[in-house]
Design a protein around this motif. Structure first.
Motif, PDB file in Angstrom:
ATOM      1  N   PRO A 265       1.004  -1.008   0.535  1.00 23.99           N
ATOM      2  CA  PRO A 265      -0.011  -0.393   0.298  1.00 23.99           C
ATOM      3  C   PRO A 265       0.753   1.710  -0.087  1.00 23.99           C
ATOM      4  N   LEU A 266       0.612   1.977  -1.244  1.00 21.41           N
ATOM      5  CA  LEU A 266       1.130   3.762  -0.792  1.00 21.41           C
ATOM      6  C   LEU A 266       0.013   4.639  -0.298  1.00 21.41           C
ATOM      7  N   GLU A 267       0.535   6.110   0.422  1.00 22.61           N
ATOM      8  CA  GLU A 267       0.484   6.581   0.966  1.00 22.61           C
ATOM      9  C   GLU A 267       0.147   8.405  -0.587  1.00 22.61           C
ATOM     10  N   ILE A 268       0.634   7.876  -1.661  1.00 22.81           N
ATOM     11  CA  ILE A 268       0.141   8.361  -3.316  1.00 22.81           C
ATOM     12  C   ILE A 268      -0.386   8.019  -3.461  1.00 22.81           C
ATOM     13  N   PHE A 269      -1.150   8.207  -5.043  1.00 25.65           N
ATOM     14  CA  PHE A 269      -2.079   8.003  -5.669  1.00 25.65           C
ATOM     15  C   PHE A 269      -1.905   8.503  -6.854  1.00 25.65           C
ATOM     16  N   GLY A 270      -1.982   7.844  -8.234  1.00 25.14           N
ATOM     17  CA  GLY A 270      -2.182   8.283  -9.014  1.00 25.14           C
ATOM     18  C   GLY A 270      -1.174   8.253 -10.435  1.00 25.14           C
ATOM     19  N   LYS A 271      -1.307   7.553 -11.395  1.00 25.48           N
ATOM     20  CA  LYS A 271      -0.729   7.064 -12.379  1.00 25.48           C
ATOM     21  C   LYS A 271       0.873   7.503 -12.483  1.00 25.48           C
ATOM     22  N   HIS A 272       0.715   9.194 -12.954  1.00 28.66           N
ATOM     23  CA  HIS A 272       1.836  10.260 -12.944  1.00 28.66           C
ATOM     24  C   HIS A 272       2.664   9.500 -11.588  1.00 28.66           C
ATOM     25  N   ASN A 273       2.527   9.817 -10.774  1.00 32.01           N
ATOM     26  CA  ASN A 273       3.044  10.001  -9.507  1.00 32.01           C
ATOM     27  C   ASN A 273       3.919   8.431  -8.902  1.00 32.01           C
ATOM     28  N   LEU A 274       3.050   7.547  -9.795  1.00 27.47           N
ATOM     29  CA  LEU A 274       3.733   6.028  -9.615  1.00 27.47           C
ATOM     30  C   LEU A 274       4.940   6.078 -10.619  1.00 27.47           C
ATOM     31  N   GLN A 275       4.686   6.522 -11.701  1.00 27.41           N
ATOM     32  CA  GLN A 275       5.552   6.603 -12.788  1.00 27.41           C
ATOM     33  C   GLN A 275       6.868   7.335 -11.753  1.00 27.41           C
ATOM     34  N   ASN A 276       6.653   8.475 -11.197  1.00 28.30           N
ATOM     35  CA  ASN A 276       7.810   9.328 -10.418  1.00 28.30           C
ATOM     36  C   ASN A 276       8.128   8.214  -9.952  1.00 28.30           C
ATOM     37  N   MET A 277       7.263   7.814  -8.879  1.00 25.33           N
ATOM     38  CA  MET A 277       8.128   6.482  -8.254  1.00 25.33           C
ATOM     39  C   MET A 277       9.041   5.428  -9.131  1.00 25.33           C
ATOM     40  N   ALA A 278       8.860   5.066  -9.933  1.00 25.22           N
ATOM     41  CA  ALA A 278       9.323   3.882 -10.764  1.00 25.22           C
ATOM     42  C   ALA A 278      10.641   4.673 -11.068  1.00 25.22           C
ATOM     43  N   GLY A 279      10.361   6.354 -11.849  1.00 25.38           N
ATOM     44  CA  GLY A 279      11.908   6.826 -12.071  1.00 25.38           C
ATOM     45  C   GLY A 279      13.147   6.317 -10.969  1.00 25.38           C
ATOM     46  N   ALA A 280      12.488   7.237  -9.374  1.00 22.11           N
ATOM     47  CA  ALA A 280      13.024   6.960  -8.699  1.00 22.11           C
ATOM     48  C   ALA A 280      14.355   6.052  -7.558  1.00 22.11           C
ATOM     49  N   LYS A 281      13.268   4.650  -7.758  1.00 23.94           N
ATOM     50  CA  LYS A 281      13.708   3.377  -7.506  1.00 23.94           C
ATOM     51  C   LYS A 281      14.831   2.809  -8.403  1.00 23.94           C
ATOM     52  N   TRP A 282      14.682   3.843  -9.900  1.00 24.57           N
ATOM     53  CA  TRP A 282      16.031   3.678 -10.613  1.00 24.57           C
ATOM     54  C   TRP A 282      17.076   4.346 -10.246  1.00 24.57           C
ATOM     55  N   ILE A 283      16.868   5.588  -9.748  1.00 19.68           N
ATOM     56  CA  ILE A 283      17.552   6.233  -9.600  1.00 19.68           C
ATOM     57  C   ILE A 283      18.608   5.519  -7.843  1.00 19.68           C
ATOM     58  N   CYS A 284      17.556   5.643  -6.771  1.00 19.10           N
ATOM     59  CA  CYS A 284      17.986   4.693  -5.817  1.00 19.10           C
ATOM     60  C   CYS A 284      19.011   3.733  -6.670  1.00 19.10           C
ATOM     61  N   GLN A 285      19.125   2.816  -7.305  1.00 18.45           N
ATOM     62  CA  GLN A 285      19.520   1.589  -7.729  1.00 18.45           C
ATOM     63  C   GLN A 285      20.859   1.951  -7.285  1.00 18.45           C
ATOM     64  N   HIS A 286      20.719   3.165  -8.535  1.00 24.18           N
ATOM     65  CA  HIS A 286      22.137   3.565  -8.574  1.00 24.18           C
ATOM     66  C   HIS A 286      22.814   4.280  -8.374  1.00 24.18           C
ATOM     67  N   MET A 287      22.134   4.397  -6.134  1.00 23.59           N
ATOM     68  CA  MET A 287      23.117   5.185  -5.815  1.00 23.59           C
ATOM     69  C   MET A 287      23.429   4.379  -4.589  1.00 23.59           C
ATOM     70  N   GLY A 288      22.933   2.803  -5.058  1.00 24.03           N
ATOM     71  CA  GLY A 288      23.503   2.032  -3.632  1.00 24.03           C
ATOM     72  C   GLY A 288      22.455   1.715  -3.011  1.00 24.03           C
ATOM     73  N   VAL A 289      20.778   1.738  -3.426  1.00 26.50           N
ATOM     74  CA  VAL A 289      19.314   1.197  -2.490  1.00 26.50           C
ATOM     75  C   VAL A 289      19.026   0.082  -3.039  1.00 26.50           C
ATOM     76  N   ASN A 290      18.992  -1.595  -2.424  1.00 25.40           N
ATOM     77  CA  ASN A 290      18.312  -2.488  -3.585  1.00 25.40           C
ATOM     78  C   ASN A 290      17.282  -2.446  -3.433  1.00 25.40           C
ATOM     79  N   GLU A 291      16.231  -3.109  -4.294  1.00 24.90           N
ATOM     80  CA  GLU A 291      14.638  -2.384  -4.758  1.00 24.90           C
ATOM     81  C   GLU A 291      13.921  -3.023  -3.540  1.00 24.90           C
ATOM     82  N   ASP A 292      14.183  -3.720  -2.764  1.00 26.69           N
ATOM     83  CA  ASP A 292      13.468  -4.000  -1.288  1.00 26.69           C
ATOM     84  C   ASP A 292      13.451  -2.929  -0.586  1.00 26.69           C
ATOM     85  N   ASP A 293      15.056  -2.724  -0.273  1.00 24.94           N
ATOM     86  CA  ASP A 293      14.583  -1.464   0.020  1.00 24.94           C
ATOM     87  C   ASP A 293      14.343   0.133   0.319  1.00 24.94           C
ATOM     88  N   PHE A 294      14.170   0.224  -1.015  1.00 29.88           N
ATOM     89  CA  PHE A 294      13.992   1.180  -1.789  1.00 29.88           C
ATOM     90  C   PHE A 294      11.770   0.988  -1.355  1.00 29.88           C
TER      91      PHE A 294
END
Length: 451
Positions: A265-294
């Motif tokens: 479950p998420l606090e945020i909503f909306g397709k655009h915010n879920l797109q934003n989250m997908a982009g943020a996840k990639w960036i965090c992974q490149h900064m050393g945060v694994n998917e589960d921790d994200f």
């Protein structure tokens, strides 16, 4: 360092001043007007100018640098004095680059979503106690300032604005950062006073893409065809990582996303915010945060200030305010609220406030932007047109542009407020979109209305 700010009162400028004060620099500044919350925040740190105005005598050869804000004019007397003395004059983005040139720079760009994506990244890193330097365009829960600078941190996360750098530097801000890692969330024509054609606007994102260092990483929204074309046609030697909207569903007003660990479950909503989250996840992974921790961290992200910010709610009514003002943002935000609250009446209100939104030729870009609302309202001030020296626009022009005959249009702030506070908000989701304040709307009043 001894640094003077010309136009210290701006949202970005005063946050940079506070960050440099915290870093141990000696800071002075001027401005012809300073409003809240900048005024109190500067005063609390001893940085509020004793008198408002421009004072050339403040500019001396003892200064190591001058930082010039967009609010100043090219003929500003303090700027002229600094130029005469041959002092080093930085724009806001130039100085941020100087502070981060020995760090790994992560720059988040796009016509929309960049503040939210930057905020998501910082939320996740903060959750996992990963300290980074940053600059973000909104105040975040858990962060004292919108700018944080150190001598030790490895990463600098920057929100990459495409607007101009300073009154004497017409380059878009995000052209100056030379990122190691970057993201483009979406491209939709904006800032038409600076970029008069769509092609000229898109070109800025091509320049941004080409500004990545060799071997750098570009994360991009593959579902945006313009972004996809800009990034995939780039020939500089960079690595390209596309992202798309994750699978999700809405259950009883809560959005759940699919992950390898099940539905979250998420606090945020909306397709655009879920797109934003997908982009943020990639960036965090490149900064050393694994998917589960994200995912562990992102479930507690409530959003950036004024980005679908919930300002009042009871079991039958919810009220949001949102910074949305460009056509793409307005449409995405309105759609998100209707999809999330499909069993409620959605009243969507939009203030036309920016230069672009009040431009008669640009209005057609709003076609269909409010279509998903059950009741759509547009407010604009004739005075704002005068200030921006734009030609008058009529209520009929507004309705024709949005292609919605039942559109309710107000040009008087008091009439708009009377309409708003006389609405029956039972079983309603009210959405207030603006980069302004509807001529002085008291948002706090909604808390008493729904309780």
């Amino acid at each position: 360092m001894n640094i003077h700010f010309i136009a210290i009162g701006g949202s970005a400028m005063h946050n940079l001043a506070l960050a440099l004060k915290e870093k141990g620099y000696t800071i002075s500044g001027s401005d012809d007007a300073i409003f809240e919350p900048s005024k109190t925040r500067l005063a609390n740190k001893g940085l509020l100018p004793s008198d408002f105005g421009w004072f050339s005598e403040k500019i001396t050869s003892d200064l190591d640098a001058v930082i010039l804000g967009m609010h100043a004019k090219p003929d500003n007397p303090e700027l002229k004095k600094a130029q005469e003395l041959g002092l080093k004059i930085y724009s806001y983005p130039e100085f941020l680059y100087e502070q981060s040139k020995d760090k790994t720079r992560v720059v988040i760009g796009g016509s929309h979503g960049k503040t939210t994506i930057t905020s998501m990244i910082l939320h996740v890193l903060n959750y996992h106690n990963m300290d980074v330097d940053y600059m973000v365009g909104a105040q975040l829960d858990g962060f004292d300032t919108m700018v944080h600078l150190t001598s030790d941190n490895e990463f600098m996360v920057l929100e990459g604005d495409e607007y101009l750098s300073s009154p004497i530097d017409m380059r878009p801000k995000f052209h100056l950062y030379q990122p190691n890692i970057a993201l483009i969330s979406g491209i939709a024509w904006d800032h038409i006073n600076v970029f008069p054609t769509f092609e000229n606007y898109v070109e800025q994102f091509s320049i941004f893409t080409n500004s990545l260092i060799d071997g750098g990483i570009m994360v991009y929204n593959e579902e945006d065809e313009i972004v996809k074309n800009v990034v995939e046609s780039a020939e500089n030697p960079i690595k390209k990582y596309p992202y798309i909207t994750p699978n999700y569903k809405i259950v009883d007003g809560t959005t759940f996303i699919e992950t390898n660990e099940g539905e979250l479950p998420l606090e945020i909503f909306g397709k655009h915010n879920l797109q934003n989250m997908a982009g943020a996840k990639w960036i965090c992974q490149h900064m050393g945060v694994n998917e589960d921790d994200f995912y562990e961290a992102i479930v507690s992200f409530k959003g950036a200030s004024k980005r679908l910010e919930k300002i009042a709610e009871n079991k039958n009514t919810v009220v949001f305010k949102d910074f949305a003002h460009s056509p793409s943002k307005v449409e995405a935000t309105t759609n998100a609220v209707k999809n999330q609250y499909s069993n409620r009446e959605v009243i969507a209100c939009l203030e036309l406030h920016t230069y672009s939104s009040l431009n008669a030729d640009f209005l057609k870009e709003y076609k269909g932007a409010l279509n998903s609302a059950d009741k759509a309202v547009v407010y604009y001030s004739a005075h704002a047109l005068e200030i921006k020296r734009l030609e008058k626009i009529s209520e009929a022009q507004i309705r024709n542009a949005f292609e919605r005959e039942d559109l309710i249009v107000f040009t008087d702030a008091d009439a708009f407020k009377e309409f708003l506070f006389n609405q029956n908000l039972e079983n309603t989701a009210l959405l207030l979109m603006s980069s302004g304040n509807y001529g002085g709307l008291d948002f706090e009043k909604f808390k008493s209305l729904v309780f």
